[in-house]
Design a protein around this motif. Structure first.
Motif, PDB file in Angstrom:
ATOM      1  N   THR A   1       0.699  -1.087   0.006  1.00 12.07           N
ATOM      2  CA  THR A   1      -0.014  -0.049   0.018  1.00 12.07           C
ATOM      3  C   THR A   1       0.833   1.167  -0.098  1.00 12.07           C
ATOM      4  OG1 THR A   1      -0.194  -0.198   2.337  1.00 12.07           O
ATOM      5  CG2 THR A   1      -1.890  -0.954   1.101  1.00 12.07           C
TER       6      THR A   1
ATOM      7  N   THR B   1      -0.457   5.125   2.671  1.00  9.28           N
ATOM      8  CA  THR B   1      -1.498   4.692   3.626  1.00  9.28           C
ATOM      9  C   THR B   1      -1.021   5.188   5.295  1.00  9.28           C
ATOM     10  OG1 THR B   1      -1.920   2.701   2.569  1.00  9.28           O
ATOM     11  CG2 THR B   1      -2.444   2.682   4.927  1.00  9.28           C
ATOM     12  N   THR B   2      -1.770   5.696   6.001  1.00 11.84           N
ATOM     13  CA  THR B   2      -1.509   6.384   7.351  1.00 11.84           C
ATOM     14  C   THR B   2      -2.264   5.324   8.301  1.00 11.84           C
ATOM     15  OG1 THR B   2      -1.298   8.568   6.826  1.00 11.84           O
ATOM     16  CG2 THR B   2      -1.706   8.285   8.702  1.00 11.84           C
ATOM     17  N   THR B   3      -1.272   4.971   9.124  1.00 10.13           N
ATOM     18  CA  THR B   3      -1.713   4.084  10.246  1.00 10.13           C
ATOM     19  C   THR B   3      -1.381   4.328  11.559  1.00 10.13           C
ATOM     20  OG1 THR B   3      -1.125   2.155   8.784  1.00 10.13           O
ATOM     21  CG2 THR B   3      -1.220   1.683  11.076  1.00 10.13           C
TER      22      THR B   3
ATOM     23  N   LEU C   1       5.485  -1.864   9.303  1.00 13.99           N
ATOM     24  CA  LEU C   1       4.594  -1.154   8.497  1.00 13.99           C
ATOM     25  C   LEU C   1       5.307   0.003   7.583  1.00 13.99           C
ATOM     26  CD1 LEU C   1       1.027  -1.034  10.412  1.00 13.99           C
ATOM     27  CD2 LEU C   1       2.152  -2.635   8.139  1.00 13.99           C
TER      28      LEU C   1
ATOM     29  N   HIS D   1       4.113   2.606   4.963  1.00 16.82           N
ATOM     30  CA  HIS D   1       3.152   3.147   5.587  1.00 16.82           C
ATOM     31  C   HIS D   1       3.498   4.434   6.375  1.00 16.82           C
ATOM     32  CE1 HIS D   1      -0.143   0.056   6.254  1.00 16.82           C
ATOM     33  NE2 HIS D   1       0.441  -0.281   5.183  1.00 16.82           N
TER      34      HIS D   1
ATOM     35  N   VAL E   1       3.330   5.846   9.733  1.00 15.85           N
ATOM     36  CA  VAL E   1       3.029   5.387  10.967  1.00 15.85           C
ATOM     37  C   VAL E   1       2.820   6.387  12.208  1.00 15.85           C
ATOM     38  CG1 VAL E   1       3.388   3.498  12.951  1.00 15.85           C
ATOM     39  CG2 VAL E   1       3.615   3.082  10.392  1.00 15.85           C
TER      40      VAL E   1
ATOM     41  N   ALA F   1      -7.729   4.763   1.226  1.00 11.77           N
ATOM     42  CA  ALA F   1      -6.794   3.452   1.262  1.00 11.77           C
ATOM     43  C   ALA F   1      -7.242   2.760   0.166  1.00 11.77           C
ATOM     44  CB  ALA F   1      -6.380   2.786   2.329  1.00 11.77           C
TER      45      ALA F   1
ATOM     46  N   THR G   1      -1.891  -4.288   5.871  1.00  8.04           N
ATOM     47  CA  THR G   1      -1.509  -4.213   4.707  1.00  8.04           C
ATOM     48  C   THR G   1      -2.347  -4.597   3.466  1.00  8.04           C
ATOM     49  OG1 THR G   1       0.046  -6.100   4.697  1.00  8.04           O
ATOM     50  CG2 THR G   1       0.930  -4.025   5.373  1.00  8.04           C
TER      51      THR G   1
END
Length: 245
Positions: free
Chosen positions: A4, A7-9, A26, A31, A33, A129, A226
């Motif tokens: 991905t 992508t914000t996690t 990640l 990502h 993070v 996402a 993911t």
């Protein structure tokens, strides 16, 4: 695993152990993070070490969670929420466990997931996402870190280590986490909401007694985080695949 981009996690309880390793992996997967931690000093140190962002987060406190939502929203939103924060509770005989002990364990392990899910729901619903075009809608993701210790299938199987352990409050709380996962998946079908069992992993949480490495213990969490907003919802997996409820 689906790679991905952008992508914000957010990972709660991510300054050490499984949360820290999940963050590392990640970030490696691309990502952005957020390290969520109650202790600002430890949280910032962990974030700086990994190249992550830090947000102060006490999952048992409404004001702290609301402030974290505001911070992350102002920075651009959220795609993946990993509810990792949890406690084992007191290590005492079942006959010595009190109602106050139960309140503490369930407040951190279960009620916090209700608080976090509802607080971050608007951001996760707005996630893009997995979207492929400027006008495409994505799918937000929630990964709840549960345990085989809360699996009826595992704790009643004499061949599994979970059946040899008596920890009523922790095990009941993790059963509740898995059920919350299934029910929220039904309630919010626009999201992907799944539960991950890390397995018996050597971390500070269990005095480094587990046979798995911390990387092995994060396999299921990373797998669910993911998928780019795709895949099934309402499932419970470990690093080998679908796990018994």
């Amino acid at each position: 695993m689906t790679e991905t981009q952008n992508t914000t996690t957010l990972i709660s309880g991510a300054n050490r152990g499984l949360g820290f390793e999940t963050a590392r992996r990640l970030i490696e997967a691309g990502h952005t993070v957020w390290i969520g931690a109650r202790d600002e000093t430890r949280g910032r140190e962990a974030a700086e070490k990994l190249g992550a962002r830090f947000v102060q987060l006490d999952v048992t406190n409404d004001e702290s969670v609301a402030a974290a939502v505001a911070t992350i929203e102002a920075a651009g939103g959220l795609d993946v929420l990993v509810n990792n924060a949890g406690i084992a509770g007191p290590f005492r005989e079942a006959s010595e466990l009190t109602a106050a002990d139960a309140e503490t364990v369930f407040s951190t392990n279960v009620i916090s997931i209700v608080r976090m899910t509802l607080a971050f729901l608007p951001l996760l619903r707005a996630s893009r996402a997995g979207s492929t075009g400027a006008d495409s809608n994505g799918t937000g993701t929630i990964v709840n870190v549960t345990s085989g210790m809360g699996s009826f299938g595992a704790v009643t199987d004499p061949d599994r280590v979970e059946s040899q352990i008596v920890a009523p409050l922790y095990q009941a709380s993790k059963s509740a986490v898995t059920m919350l996962t299934v029910q929220y998946a039904k309630a919010f079908p626009e999201l992907r909401i799944n539960a991950a069992d890390p397995g018996y992993t050597a971390t500070e949480f269990n005095n480094y007694g587990g046979p798995q490495t911390v990387t092995e213990g994060t396999d299921a969490i990373v797998e669910l985080a993911t998928r780019g907003g795709g895949g099934p919802t309402g499932t419970f997996i470990d690093r080998s695949g679908v796990a018994p409820f």
